[in-house]
Design a protein around this motif. Sequence first.
Motif, PDB file in Angstrom:
ATOM      1  N   PRO A   1      -9.608   7.578   1.233  1.00  0.00           N
ATOM      2  CA  PRO A   1      -8.197   7.888   1.465  1.00  0.00           C
ATOM      3  C   PRO A   1      -7.644   6.978   2.565  1.00  0.00           C
ATOM      4  O   PRO A   1      -8.194   6.922   3.670  1.00  0.00           O
ATOM      5  CB  PRO A   1      -8.220   9.355   1.915  1.00  0.00           C
ATOM      6  CG  PRO A   1      -9.510   9.908   1.382  1.00  0.00           C
ATOM      7  CD  PRO A   1     -10.475   8.759   1.455  1.00  0.00           C
ATOM      8  N   VAL A   2      -6.586   6.252   2.257  1.00  0.00           N
ATOM      9  CA  VAL A   2      -6.005   5.316   3.225  1.00  0.00           C
ATOM     10  C   VAL A   2      -4.551   5.658   3.558  1.00  0.00           C
ATOM     11  O   VAL A   2      -4.051   5.289   4.617  1.00  0.00           O
ATOM     12  CB  VAL A   2      -6.109   3.858   2.722  1.00  0.00           C
ATOM     13  CG1 VAL A   2      -7.554   3.395   2.722  1.00  0.00           C
ATOM     14  CG2 VAL A   2      -5.493   3.690   1.347  1.00  0.00           C
ATOM     15  N   VAL A   3      -3.888   6.340   2.648  1.00  0.00           N
ATOM     16  CA  VAL A   3      -2.562   6.897   2.913  1.00  0.00           C
ATOM     17  C   VAL A   3      -2.666   8.394   2.683  1.00  0.00           C
ATOM     18  O   VAL A   3      -3.068   8.841   1.597  1.00  0.00           O
ATOM     19  CB  VAL A   3      -1.475   6.297   2.000  1.00  0.00           C
ATOM     20  CG1 VAL A   3      -0.144   7.025   2.182  1.00  0.00           C
ATOM     21  CG2 VAL A   3      -1.297   4.811   2.270  1.00  0.00           C
ATOM     22  N   VAL A   4      -2.349   9.176   3.700  1.00  0.00           N
ATOM     23  CA  VAL A   4      -2.449  10.629   3.632  1.00  0.00           C
ATOM     24  C   VAL A   4      -1.125  11.219   4.106  1.00  0.00           C
ATOM     25  O   VAL A   4      -0.606  10.825   5.160  1.00  0.00           O
ATOM     26  CB  VAL A   4      -3.615  11.154   4.498  1.00  0.00           C
ATOM     27  CG1 VAL A   4      -3.656  12.682   4.460  1.00  0.00           C
ATOM     28  CG2 VAL A   4      -4.939  10.562   4.028  1.00  0.00           C
ATOM     29  N   ASP A   5      -0.573  12.128   3.313  1.00  0.00           N
ATOM     30  CA  ASP A   5       0.730  12.737   3.625  1.00  0.00           C
ATOM     31  C   ASP A   5       1.790  11.665   3.857  1.00  0.00           C
ATOM     32  O   ASP A   5       2.646  11.793   4.751  1.00  0.00           O
ATOM     33  CB  ASP A   5       0.628  13.652   4.849  1.00  0.00           C
ATOM     34  CG  ASP A   5      -0.258  14.860   4.606  1.00  0.00           C
ATOM     35  OD1 ASP A   5      -0.324  15.314   3.444  1.00  0.00           O
ATOM     36  OD2 ASP A   5      -0.906  15.327   5.553  1.00  0.00           O
ATOM     37  N   GLY A   6       1.712  10.598   3.074  1.00  0.00           N
ATOM     38  CA  GLY A   6       2.723   9.552   3.134  1.00  0.00           C
ATOM     39  C   GLY A   6       2.598   8.611   4.312  1.00  0.00           C
ATOM     40  O   GLY A   6       3.509   7.814   4.566  1.00  0.00           O
ATOM     41  N   LYS A   7       1.454   8.644   5.017  1.00  0.00           N
ATOM     42  CA  LYS A   7       1.284   7.799   6.198  1.00  0.00           C
ATOM     43  C   LYS A   7      -0.044   7.036   6.119  1.00  0.00           C
ATOM     44  O   LYS A   7      -1.070   7.590   5.728  1.00  0.00           O
ATOM     45  CB  LYS A   7       1.317   8.638   7.474  1.00  0.00           C
ATOM     46  CG  LYS A   7       2.651   9.335   7.713  1.00  0.00           C
ATOM     47  CD  LYS A   7       2.621  10.166   8.981  1.00  0.00           C
ATOM     48  CE  LYS A   7       3.958  10.863   9.206  1.00  0.00           C
ATOM     49  NZ  LYS A   7       3.945  11.712  10.426  1.00  0.00           N
ATOM     50  N   PHE A   8       0.009   5.775   6.523  1.00  0.00           N
ATOM     51  CA  PHE A   8      -1.211   4.962   6.600  1.00  0.00           C
ATOM     52  C   PHE A   8      -2.053   5.459   7.759  1.00  0.00           C
ATOM     53  O   PHE A   8      -1.554   5.651   8.878  1.00  0.00           O
ATOM     54  CB  PHE A   8      -0.839   3.498   6.812  1.00  0.00           C
ATOM     55  CG  PHE A   8      -2.012   2.584   6.994  1.00  0.00           C
ATOM     56  CD1 PHE A   8      -2.988   2.463   6.022  1.00  0.00           C
ATOM     57  CD2 PHE A   8      -2.141   1.825   8.155  1.00  0.00           C
ATOM     58  CE1 PHE A   8      -4.075   1.616   6.188  1.00  0.00           C
ATOM     59  CE2 PHE A   8      -3.217   0.976   8.337  1.00  0.00           C
ATOM     60  CZ  PHE A   8      -4.192   0.870   7.349  1.00  0.00           C
ATOM     61  N   ILE A   9      -3.356   5.674   7.516  1.00  0.00           N
ATOM     62  CA  ILE A   9      -4.205   6.272   8.549  1.00  0.00           C
ATOM     63  C   ILE A   9      -5.139   5.261   9.197  1.00  0.00           C
ATOM     64  O   ILE A   9      -6.103   5.631   9.868  1.00  0.00           O
ATOM     65  CB  ILE A   9      -5.001   7.472   7.996  1.00  0.00           C
ATOM     66  CG1 ILE A   9      -5.938   7.038   6.852  1.00  0.00           C
ATOM     67  CG2 ILE A   9      -4.054   8.564   7.525  1.00  0.00           C
ATOM     68  CD1 ILE A   9      -6.893   8.152   6.410  1.00  0.00           C
ATOM     69  N   GLY A  10      -4.856   3.968   9.024  1.00  0.00           N
ATOM     70  CA  GLY A  10      -5.567   2.943   9.773  1.00  0.00           C
ATOM     71  C   GLY A  10      -6.894   2.502   9.201  1.00  0.00           C
ATOM     72  O   GLY A  10      -7.674   1.836   9.889  1.00  0.00           O
TER      73      GLY A  10
ATOM     74  N   VAL B   1      -2.863   7.675  -1.130  1.00  0.00           N
ATOM     75  CA  VAL B   1      -3.464   6.528  -1.806  1.00  0.00           C
ATOM     76  C   VAL B   1      -4.949   6.524  -1.478  1.00  0.00           C
ATOM     77  O   VAL B   1      -5.339   6.621  -0.304  1.00  0.00           O
ATOM     78  CB  VAL B   1      -2.820   5.199  -1.367  1.00  0.00           C
ATOM     79  CG1 VAL B   1      -3.511   4.028  -2.073  1.00  0.00           C
ATOM     80  CG2 VAL B   1      -1.322   5.189  -1.651  1.00  0.00           C
ATOM     81  N   ILE B   2      -5.764   6.438  -2.511  1.00  0.00           N
ATOM     82  CA  ILE B   2      -7.219   6.351  -2.358  1.00  0.00           C
ATOM     83  C   ILE B   2      -7.637   4.965  -2.830  1.00  0.00           C
ATOM     84  O   ILE B   2      -7.303   4.553  -3.945  1.00  0.00           O
ATOM     85  CB  ILE B   2      -7.927   7.449  -3.173  1.00  0.00           C
ATOM     86  CG1 ILE B   2      -7.510   8.832  -2.649  1.00  0.00           C
ATOM     87  CG2 ILE B   2      -9.445   7.281  -3.099  1.00  0.00           C
ATOM     88  CD1 ILE B   2      -7.983   9.983  -3.531  1.00  0.00           C
TER      89      ILE B   2
ATOM     90  N   LEU C   1       0.818  -1.207   0.000  1.00  0.00           N
ATOM     91  CA  LEU C   1       0.000   0.000   0.000  1.00  0.00           C
ATOM     92  C   LEU C   1       0.858   1.265   0.000  1.00  0.00           C
ATOM     93  O   LEU C   1       0.552   2.235  -0.699  1.00  0.00           O
ATOM     94  CB  LEU C   1      -0.928  -0.009   1.216  1.00  0.00           C
ATOM     95  CG  LEU C   1      -2.033   1.041   1.240  1.00  0.00           C
ATOM     96  CD1 LEU C   1      -3.021   0.814   0.097  1.00  0.00           C
ATOM     97  CD2 LEU C   1      -2.750   1.013   2.576  1.00  0.00           C
ATOM     98  N   MET C   2       1.962   1.244   0.751  1.00  0.00           N
ATOM     99  CA  MET C   2       2.778   2.444   0.892  1.00  0.00           C
ATOM    100  C   MET C   2       3.545   2.800  -0.376  1.00  0.00           C
ATOM    101  O   MET C   2       4.106   3.889  -0.483  1.00  0.00           O
ATOM    102  CB  MET C   2       3.744   2.281   2.068  1.00  0.00           C
ATOM    103  CG  MET C   2       3.058   2.159   3.422  1.00  0.00           C
ATOM    104  SD  MET C   2       2.051   3.606   3.840  1.00  0.00           S
ATOM    105  CE  MET C   2       3.335   4.817   4.135  1.00  0.00           C
ATOM    106  N   GLN C   3       3.591   1.893  -1.339  1.00  0.00           N
ATOM    107  CA  GLN C   3       4.207   2.244  -2.624  1.00  0.00           C
ATOM    108  C   GLN C   3       3.167   2.455  -3.715  1.00  0.00           C
ATOM    109  O   GLN C   3       3.493   2.499  -4.899  1.00  0.00           O
ATOM    110  CB  GLN C   3       5.233   1.203  -3.042  1.00  0.00           C
ATOM    111  CG  GLN C   3       4.746  -0.212  -3.132  1.00  0.00           C
ATOM    112  CD  GLN C   3       5.839  -1.180  -3.558  1.00  0.00           C
ATOM    113  OE1 GLN C   3       6.545  -0.931  -4.532  1.00  0.00           O
ATOM    114  NE2 GLN C   3       5.988  -2.265  -2.837  1.00  0.00           N
ATOM    115  N   GLY C   4       1.896   2.564  -3.306  1.00  0.00           N
ATOM    116  CA  GLY C   4       0.853   2.909  -4.257  1.00  0.00           C
ATOM    117  C   GLY C   4       0.141   1.728  -4.874  1.00  0.00           C
ATOM    118  O   GLY C   4      -0.681   1.895  -5.779  1.00  0.00           O
TER     119      GLY C   4
END
Length: 534
Positions: free
Chosen positions: A516-525, A510-511, A108-111
């Motif tokens: 939105p699940v990754v915001v400002d480069g961070k996973f938001i849970g 990442v949406i 997820l963190m790489q899109g």
Amino acid sequence: MKTKIALAVLILTGGTLLGQKLNPPPMTELDLLITNARVIDGTGKPAFTAEIGIYGDQIIWVSEHITMKAKKTLDAAGRVVAPGFIDIHTHCDEGLDQKATHGNLNYLMQGTTSVVTGNCGDGTADIGAWTDKLSVLGIGTNALPLTGFGWLRQQVMGRDDRRPTTDEMKQMKDLLRKSLENGSWGLSTGLQYVPQKYADAEEIIELAKLLKESDGLYATHMRSEEDELLAATREAVRIAKEAGVRLNIAHLKANGRKNWPAMEELIGMVNKEIKNGMLITADMYPYDKSQTTPLVSVLLAPEALKLTSISEWQRALRDGVTRDAIRLITENGRVGGTNWVAKGGWNFFSIVNAPKHPEMVGKMIIDLAEKLDKSPFDVAADLVISEGDDLIISLSTMKEENLRFQMKQPWVMFSSDGYAVNPNDKGVHPRNYGSQARVIRKYVEEEKILTLEKAISKMTALPAAVLGLTDRGLIMSGFKADLVIFDPGKVRDPATYLDPHRFATGIDMVILNGVPVVVDGKFIGKYAGRVLKK
């Protein structure tokens, strides 16, 4: 039929894949409006400036200017907005069902928003039970299951080295048919592994014919990626041709120096078949080394020795008689086992970590043997004695020039061959954390091997077309809102062989399914992933 037409357009002409525009649902305002976006829509055509309107889990509009109001507006500030990446070859069914790794964050963190599971013949045919488990747990990415030939064969025949009886073939067919009816995207094989290696082409053809009923994909880890690479490719083509299905060659590679020249012939062979009307694709990971493991793991000892600890191995290798016994079994193989050395000699292995001998990192065992005037086995044995299990090797070594040649082919996609990683896992390959990010950083931004538009197409629209996934992989009205936002000049893949547990950076948002699940480069849970069924 639509899948075949779309795929043919992509791999034969490099042309634009057109999506289906749907009438927007009744609404008075959007959930999310993205403005000032540099849209790379997945088709491979040049980027363009646009606004994107999202309602629920769908892209509603892609236009120069959207007048409808939105609950939330996001200014992309000129950053790239692309479809979420689709990794067509993963083993994420290993981890998605575990509490510690169900977020699939290394992807997820790489899109990467969608991963294809069940590759190399490992996927369960019980799609329903697997889906139920993941739905309860929640998952961080979408997952698209393939049915594994190894699973089918083992359920019916165990690990027997023989052809199936008529009744056993019927049982395997029934299991596969039910799996396809329950949403499997196709059949995968891993023909270098027990018990799949015991099957001949006719057995696989008989099963693969069922894929025509659901327009499923035949995805194969071929019988050889080493000395018999070309023969294995011919077999894969024959299976798909006689079954009447499309073919995807998994983690395309020519492993070992003496086999590197075969890649040019393989690509010529595939291009000829495509020109003659076959639908063939392949995926590759953007690294010149494959699975990593302690060097000691490729050594085989007499079972009577019962060697378990590294200290026991070191003691055995110091004894001349025992060392020779280990040499004999290692280089000749053991019946029914995994015989890395016996399979192709020491031609494939390169060193990725040697704390006491850092000058050896990146070197191949065969080159060290020549330099030190020793046999490759003695080089390996001495390194195990010196380094213990800290000496890490790659089981396959590819040629960087081949990688560049492969990725230029219009029918080749990018993948990882990875899984949902626990940060405590050892021996992890950096491809688990960095495959898609590495493509952007190394092969687009630094080396200019591909344009960004072409690279993104190979990670979005092409895998979607290969699968027959009709509502993802493009930024277009009516498609699902799986999106990634980033500045390509800032994307990095810091994971290395020595320090693999490092997330990709530079992916700002990442949406996933409109969330939105990754915001400002961070996973938001938020676990917004779904099991996607065909």
